[in-house]
Design a protein around this motif. Sequence first.
Motif, PDB file in Angstrom:
ATOM      1  N   GLN A 118       0.820  -1.210   0.000  1.00 33.89           N
ATOM      2  CA  GLN A 118       0.000   0.000   0.000  1.00 33.89           C
ATOM      3  C   GLN A 118       0.853   1.258   0.000  1.00 33.89           C
ATOM      4  N   ALA A 144       2.241   1.727  -3.477  1.00 29.44           N
ATOM      5  CA  ALA A 144       1.203   2.174  -4.407  1.00 29.44           C
ATOM      6  C   ALA A 144       0.899   3.658  -4.224  1.00 29.44           C
ATOM      7  N   VAL A 145       0.807   4.109  -2.992  1.00 34.06           N
ATOM      8  CA  VAL A 145       0.511   5.514  -2.734  1.00 34.06           C
ATOM      9  C   VAL A 145       1.665   6.405  -3.189  1.00 34.06           C
ATOM     10  N   ALA A 205       3.788   5.771  -5.573  1.00 34.99           N
ATOM     11  CA  ALA A 205       3.796   5.786  -7.039  1.00 34.99           C
ATOM     12  C   ALA A 205       2.688   6.677  -7.592  1.00 34.99           C
ATOM     13  N   LEU A 206       1.499   6.630  -7.002  1.00 36.05           N
ATOM     14  CA  LEU A 206       0.407   7.486  -7.473  1.00 36.05           C
ATOM     15  C   LEU A 206       0.697   8.963  -7.235  1.00 36.05           C
ATOM     16  N   TYR A 253       5.778   7.622 -12.420  1.00 34.37           N
ATOM     17  CA  TYR A 253       5.189   6.443 -11.796  1.00 34.37           C
ATOM     18  C   TYR A 253       6.183   5.286 -11.797  1.00 34.37           C
ATOM     19  N   SER A 280       1.726  -4.065  -6.183  1.00 32.55           N
ATOM     20  CA  SER A 280       1.777  -2.614  -6.004  1.00 32.55           C
ATOM     21  C   SER A 280       1.047  -1.908  -7.134  1.00 32.55           C
ATOM     22  N   SER A 334      -2.305   0.385  -6.784  1.00 32.08           N
ATOM     23  CA  SER A 334      -2.329   1.770  -7.251  1.00 32.08           C
ATOM     24  C   SER A 334      -3.459   1.999  -8.251  1.00 32.08           C
ATOM     25  N   TYR A 350      -6.599   2.308  -6.158  1.00 30.13           N
ATOM     26  CA  TYR A 350      -6.674   3.622  -5.526  1.00 30.13           C
ATOM     27  C   TYR A 350      -7.022   4.704  -6.547  1.00 30.13           C
TER      28      TYR A 350
END
Length: 103
Positions: free
Chosen positions: A8, A11-12, A14-15, A43, A60, A64, A67
């Motif tokens: 998580q 992923a956050v 990267a976003l 990204y 991941s 993302s 999300y």
Amino acid sequence: MTSNDRIQITAVIALLAALLGAVWALQHGFDPQGAALASGLAYGAALAVAGPLQAPLGESVVFSVKYAVLAAVFAVWVLVAGAYSGWQLLRGRRTSTSTGVFA
């Protein structure tokens, strides 16, 4: 830190990097295709830099995407609610019933 936490966080990160990459590109006068390229590069770079978190890359990316979809749905919901409220206001209707303390 569990594996799910690492996924998580990656992923956050990267976003947020993708969003900042797109904003940077648009501020510097890139066209939409250039902004998308900058966003994608940011990204990918964020996923590569977040390697020390030892999160699986595939999971991941899936997180993302989840999300991003959730954020898009929320943005559409806010836009529709705002448009509906504005429409009600322009038509002169009340948005709620007049029952309560401040009626």
